[in-house]
Design a protein around this motif. Structure first.
Motif, PDB file in Angstrom:
ATOM      1  N   LYS A 177       0.809   3.939  -2.968  1.00 38.38           N
ATOM      2  CA  LYS A 177       0.458   5.346  -2.764  1.00 38.38           C
ATOM      3  C   LYS A 177       1.550   6.267  -3.289  1.00 38.38           C
ATOM      4  CE  LYS A 177      -2.539   4.684   1.253  1.00 38.38           C
ATOM      5  NZ  LYS A 177      -2.712   4.946   2.696  1.00 38.38           N
ATOM      6  N   ASN A 212       1.361   6.166  -7.101  1.00 39.98           N
ATOM      7  CA  ASN A 212       0.229   6.952  -7.591  1.00 39.98           C
ATOM      8  C   ASN A 212       0.499   8.438  -7.462  1.00 39.98           C
ATOM      9  OD1 ASN A 212      -1.167   4.630  -8.188  1.00 39.98           O
ATOM     10  ND2 ASN A 212      -2.282   4.575  -6.246  1.00 39.98           N
ATOM     11  N   CYS A 269       0.828  -1.211   0.000  1.00 42.33           N
ATOM     12  CA  CYS A 269       0.000   0.000   0.000  1.00 42.33           C
ATOM     13  C   CYS A 269       0.858   1.255   0.000  1.00 42.33           C
ATOM     14  CB  CYS A 269      -0.932  -0.013   1.204  1.00 42.33           C
ATOM     15  SG  CYS A 269      -2.215  -1.281   1.142  1.00 42.33           S
ATOM     16  N   SER A 270       1.963   1.219   0.777  1.00 43.06           N
ATOM     17  CA  SER A 270       2.833   2.395   0.844  1.00 43.06           C
ATOM     18  C   SER A 270       3.466   2.682  -0.510  1.00 43.06           C
ATOM     19  CB  SER A 270       3.920   2.173   1.902  1.00 43.06           C
ATOM     20  OG  SER A 270       3.348   1.983   3.173  1.00 43.06           O
TER      21      SER A 270
END
Length: 435
Positions: A409, A412, A405-406
């Motif tokens: 993110k 993105n 997830c890190s």
């Protein structure tokens, strides 16, 4: 205690002042050696006269609080501010010093391991102070190594605590015991880094702080062993369910019961110990805020720890007995057999990490054992993080999700930034073409 002696027309009174050593502490004796009060404080005076200096010395037989096999027994008297000021003014008008213990006019006439005869040329308040040579200075390398290793261990303690708080990866196991085991151990290690700041200072506030720190450290270490026992009990209950081929739910004792045992039992032991001998907490001869060996007070920690380790050992063997038929029936199921063997490894590793490292503290005869104790004891947090976090596939899965997830993110965010910068460049190109 009060005594009155008559010799012809003269009468002398002797008072025993119980617990006065809390105020007239032996550190008020000006000496480079370590000091320890080895008697009650007594006061001798003549009721019918103010004359206190004699041509012939007066002898006092004072009993020892404990057998003095090593050290220098010193007869001292309490020299008040007025006496000190008078001596200083007579010698040259220098600044007067505070009240203190003094050896002027008093000497040891005879002494053995049980009592000492003091000869003094005046009547005053007397006591016996045992002077012990200064301990060897602490090795700077060991002090540096301890601080570095404890800091690293505290970092991994923090990682383990955050993991237990945030990762709810397995609803089958209650992680309360592991969490509070790490909290208790981390707090005790952090406290040990700062206690030496309050040992050498003679300020009353720092003396009280040293007593409080010793009491808190006593509580934290007892709590650590209590939570270690509860963790072993949790694993035993889990293994027992495995051996009975039951559906594993959130097994173990209820959380309120865990808190009651994990913190309640150490608090009771601390309260009883402080009520029985409150002076047992404070600065010791080894330059630490710890438990005194006087009146065998150190057994307030050693006794419960030995009992808890014994119960932990019993649970370990009981767990192995429960696992034996389970392992025999799991030869076909390789994955489940590996998981069960991992449970055995965790039980053994935790017992070694938390139990055997403290035993090394008893063997500090040479540099090798001192370094080994520092390395193993300071890295309890590292070992617990490896055993309960890195070797747990559910935890590794949570770590992988968090890292994914890190990175996602951040990726993105970078893509969005490139998109906006590209749009700005296109707008600028269109404006130039229009012109």
């Amino acid at each position: 205690m009060f005594f009155l002696f008559f010799a012809g027309s003269a009468a002398a009174a002797v008072l025993t002042l119980r617990d006065m050593e809390r105020l007239l502490i032996p550190r008020f004796l000006q000496t480079e050696n370590q000091t320890e009060m080895n008697s009650d404080i007594i006061t001798a005076f003549l009721p019918k006269t103010k004359h206190s200096n004699f041509s012939q010395p007066v002898n006092f037989t004072i009993q020892h609080k404990k057998k003095s096999e090593a050290g220098l027994v010193t007869c001292v008297y309490w020299e008040g501010k007025d006496q000190t000021a008078a001596k200083v003014d007579a010698s040259g008008g220098e600044e007067a010093e505070a009240s203190r213990w003094s050896v002027k006019g008093c000497w040891v006439a005879y002494s053995d391991e049980n009592y000492t005869i003091c000869s003094c040329s005046h009547l005053s308040t007397f006591a016996l102070i045992l002077q012990i040579g200064d301990p060897p200075p602490e090795d700077p390398f060991l002090k540096w190594l301890n601080r570095v290793c404890v800091t690293i261990g505290l970092f991994f303690f923090a990682l383990a605590i955050v993991t237990f708080l945030l990762c709810s990866w397995n609803a089958k196991i209650n992680n309360t015991a592991r969490l509070h085991l790490c909290i208790s151990l981390a707090s005790s290690h952090f406290l040990m880094l700062w206690m030496d700041r309050y040992v050498d200072n003679k300020v009353f506030v720092h003396t009280v702080a040293c007593k409080v720190m010793a009491g808190v450290l006593h509580f934290l270490i007892l709590a650590s062993f209590s939570w270690m026992l509860l963790e072993a009990l949790q694993l035993f209950l889990l293994v027992r369910r495995l051996s009975k081929v039951q559906v594993i739910q959130r097994d173990g004792l209820p959380t309120p019961v865990l808190y009651l045992i994990g913190y309640g039992a150490p608090f009771v032991i601390l309260g009883v110990s402080a009520a029985v001998f409150s002076d047992g907490y404070g600065a010791t001869d080894s330059q630490a805020c710890w438990l005194s060996t006087e009146r065998s007070f150190n057994w307030a920690l050693t006794g419960p720890v030995v009992a808890l380790l014994g119960m932990n050992l019993v649970l370990f063997f009981a767990t192995l007995v429960c696992l034996r038929p389970t392992l025999a029936s799991m030869k076909s199921d390789v994955s489940q057999s590996k998981d069960t063997r991992l449970i055995v490894f965790k039980i053994l590793a935790q017992s070694v990490i938390l139990g055997c490292t403290w035993i090394l503290g008893l063997y500090q005869a040479n540099l090798f054992f001192q370094v080994l104790f520092i390395l193993l004891n300071s890295q309890q947090g590292t070992f617990l993080f490896i055993v309960h976090c890195l070797l747990n596939k559910e935890v590794r899965g949570e770590y992988f999700k968090w890292l994914s997830c890190s990175f996602r993110k951040s990726g993105n965010a970078g893509t969005a930034k490139d998109f906006h910068s590209g749009s700005d460049n296109m707008d600028a190109t269109e404006e130039q073409e229009k012109k």
